[in-house]
Scaffold this active site. Structure first.
Site, PDB file in Angstrom:
ATOM      1  N   CYS A 102       0.833  -1.201   0.000  1.00  0.00           N
ATOM      2  CA  CYS A 102       0.000   0.000   0.000  1.00  0.00           C
ATOM      3  C   CYS A 102       0.872   1.257   0.000  1.00  0.00           C
ATOM      4  O   CYS A 102       1.728   1.420   0.872  1.00  0.00           O
ATOM      5  CB  CYS A 102      -0.927   0.019   1.206  1.00  0.00           C
ATOM      6  SG  CYS A 102      -1.958   1.502   1.259  1.00  0.00           S
ATOM      7  N   ASN A 204       0.019  -8.599 -10.634  1.00  0.00           N
ATOM      8  CA  ASN A 204      -1.021  -7.594 -10.391  1.00  0.00           C
ATOM      9  C   ASN A 204      -0.593  -6.276 -11.021  1.00  0.00           C
ATOM     10  O   ASN A 204       0.567  -5.906 -10.962  1.00  0.00           O
ATOM     11  CB  ASN A 204      -1.217  -7.425  -8.878  1.00  0.00           C
ATOM     12  CG  ASN A 204      -2.175  -6.291  -8.520  1.00  0.00           C
ATOM     13  OD1 ASN A 204      -1.822  -5.407  -7.758  1.00  0.00           O
ATOM     14  ND2 ASN A 204      -3.378  -6.311  -9.044  1.00  0.00           N
ATOM     15  N   ARG A 229      -8.720  -2.703  -9.622  1.00  0.00           N
ATOM     16  CA  ARG A 229      -9.525  -1.580 -10.099  1.00  0.00           C
ATOM     17  C   ARG A 229     -10.494  -1.958 -11.215  1.00  0.00           C
ATOM     18  O   ARG A 229     -11.580  -1.387 -11.316  1.00  0.00           O
ATOM     19  CB  ARG A 229      -8.590  -0.458 -10.551  1.00  0.00           C
ATOM     20  CG  ARG A 229      -7.799   0.154  -9.398  1.00  0.00           C
ATOM     21  CD  ARG A 229      -6.769   1.150  -9.894  1.00  0.00           C
ATOM     22  NE  ARG A 229      -5.678   0.508 -10.601  1.00  0.00           N
ATOM     23  CZ  ARG A 229      -4.829   1.159 -11.401  1.00  0.00           C
ATOM     24  NH1 ARG A 229      -4.983   2.458 -11.607  1.00  0.00           N
ATOM     25  NH2 ARG A 229      -3.841   0.514 -11.987  1.00  0.00           N
TER      26      ARG A 229
END
Length: 345
Positions: A102, A204, A229
Site C-alpha cells: 500500500c 497484479n 480496479r
C-alpha cells in the site's frame, strides 16, 4: 491446480485484490459469484485490530458464500503484527495476507505497507513473526521496490519464501510510482522463473480486459493474476477472463437484467452487513458503474443516490429494468481509477 498451503485453486486462478473501501463482504460476494477464485478483505491495521477498533473488527467478517477468503493485515511492529495474526487465526479465514504494497502516505509514515520496502530485513522479520503466530497459510502482497533505484523484488521473494510464505503477489510498480505509468511485469516474470522459487507467484497491475489477461499469462508465465480496479462496478471481469482463457473468444457482456440483479444483490448484502442506513449509503458510489452506458440514465441515478429507503431504491432499479431490458450496452474499455493520485510522496 494451484496450491496455497492446504487451499486448492483452479489452474491459473483469478484473485480479487484487497482494496480499501471497496473489497467489503457484499462486493466480494458478487465477485465470487461472477468468477473470482480467491478474494481478499480490505487491509486491516494490526494496531487497530489489537485495540478493538470497531471498524477494524468489522473487516474480519466473512460471508460463507465468498470463501475462500484471505484477510490482509498491515503493520510495522513485529510483536503487534504477530498478535494481530493470532486474532485473525481465531476468525478462521482460509489464509492471512501481509500488505507490503500500500502506497498511502499515512500508512507508509507508520513504517507499514510499502514503507517496509526500504528495510528488507524488517520485512523478513515481520513476515516470520506472522508465520510463527498462526496456523493459517501466510501470503504476501508487495511491489517491485521503493523506487527505480531499489527494485529488490527478487531478493525479497527468496527471503520471504525462506521464512515460510505460501504465495506471493507482486504489483508491477514501485511505491514511488503509486499507480502512475505502466506496470512492469518483467520483474514479476524473473521472480516466477527463478529456480529457487517454488511457491505460486501472482501478477497484479493494469489488467483491464480478458485479452490482456491471456497476453500476460502467456508472456510472463505467472501462476495467476490479481485484479483490483477493473472489478470495481464490473464483477463480470472475472467471468469474461475465464471464458476467454478457455475458448479464445469473448463471451457476451452482462445484460441489463444481469446488471440490475447483481446491483440488487450487492445492495441486499450491504443492508444485511451494515444495516439500513450505512448499507444504503455505501451503495451510492456503485450505481454509476453498474448503470454506465445506458442512455438517459442520469435522472434515475440521481434518484438512487438520494433515496434512503431500500424499498424505494429497489423500485427505481425495477423501473430501470422495465425501461432498458433488451438494450445492449456497447462494450467499452474498462477505465482504471487512479487511486491516491493526490497522495504526496
Amino acid at each position: 491446480m494451484v496450491q496455497i498451503g492446504n487451499i486448492q485453486l483452479p489452474d491459473f486462478p483469478l484473485l480479487l485484490a484487497p482494496m480499501e473501501d471497496v473489497s467489503d463482504p457484499p462486493f466480494r460476494v458478487v465477485c465470487k459469484a461472477n468468477g473470482a477464485d480467491l478474494v481478499f478483505t480490505e487491509f486491516i491495521s494490526s494496531e487497530g485490530l489489537i485495540r478493538d477498533a470497531i471498524r477494524c473488527r468489522r473487516k474480519l467478517d466473512i460471508f460463507e458464500e465468498e470463501r475462500p477468503t484471505g484477510i490482509q493485515l498491515f503493520g510495522g511492529d513485529e510483536a503487534r503484527l504477530a498478535l494481530a495474526a493470532k486474532i485473525v487465526d481465531v476468525t478462521q479465514p482460509e489464509l492471512l495476507d501481509i500488505n507490503f504494497g500500500c502506497p498511502v502516505k499515512g500508512i507508509v509514515a507508520q513504517g507499514a505497507g510499502s514503507g517496509v520496502l526500504r528495510d528488507v530485513p524488517l520485512m523478513v522479520r515481520l513476515t516470520e513473526a506472522c508465520v510463527k503466530s498462526t496456523s493459517l497459510p501466510v501470503t504476501v502482497k508487495t511491489r517491485l521496490g521503493w523506487d527505480d533505484a531499489s527494485k529488490n523484488i527478487e531478493e525479497v521473494a527468496e527471503r520471504l519464501q525462506d521464512v515460510g510464505i505460501k504465495a506471493l503477489t507482486i504489483h508491477g510498480r514501485t511505491r514511488c510510482q503509486l499507480y502512475k505509468g505502466e506496470a512492469d511485469w518483467s520483474l514479476i516474470a524473473k521472480v516466477k522463473n527463478n529456480p529457487r522459487i517454488h511457491i505460486p507467484v501472482f501478477g497484479n497491475g493494469d489488467i483491464n480486459s480478458a485479452q490482456k489477461a491471456l497476453e500476460y499469462k502467456n508472456r510472463y508465465g505467472v501462476d495467476g493474476i490479481m485484479i483490483g480496479r477493473a472489478a470495481i462496478g464490473y464483477p463480470w471481469i472475472f467471468r469474461e477472463i475465464r471464458h476467454y482463457l478457455q475458448t479464445g473468444e469473448m463471451g457476451a457482456p452482462p445484460t441489463v437484467r444481469e446488471r440490475i440483479t447483481v446491483c440488487k444483490e450487492q445492495l441486499r448484502k450491504s443492508l444485511q452487513w451494515k444495516g439500513p442506513v450505512a448499507g444504503v449509503y455505501s451503495m451510492r458510489k456503485q450505481y454509476f458503474q453498474y448503470l454506465k452506458g445506458l442512455p438517459g440514465i442520469k435522472d434515475y441515478r440521481s434518484r438512487l443516490v438520494t433515496l434512503t429507503s431500500p424499498d424505494e431504491i429497489n423500485n427505481v432499479l425495477d423501473e430501470i429494468l422495465l425501461r432498458y431490458e433488451g438494450f445492449e450496452i456497447e462494450r467499452a474499455p474498462i477505465e482504471l481509477v487512479n487511486y491516491h493520485e493526490n497522495c504526496p510522496l
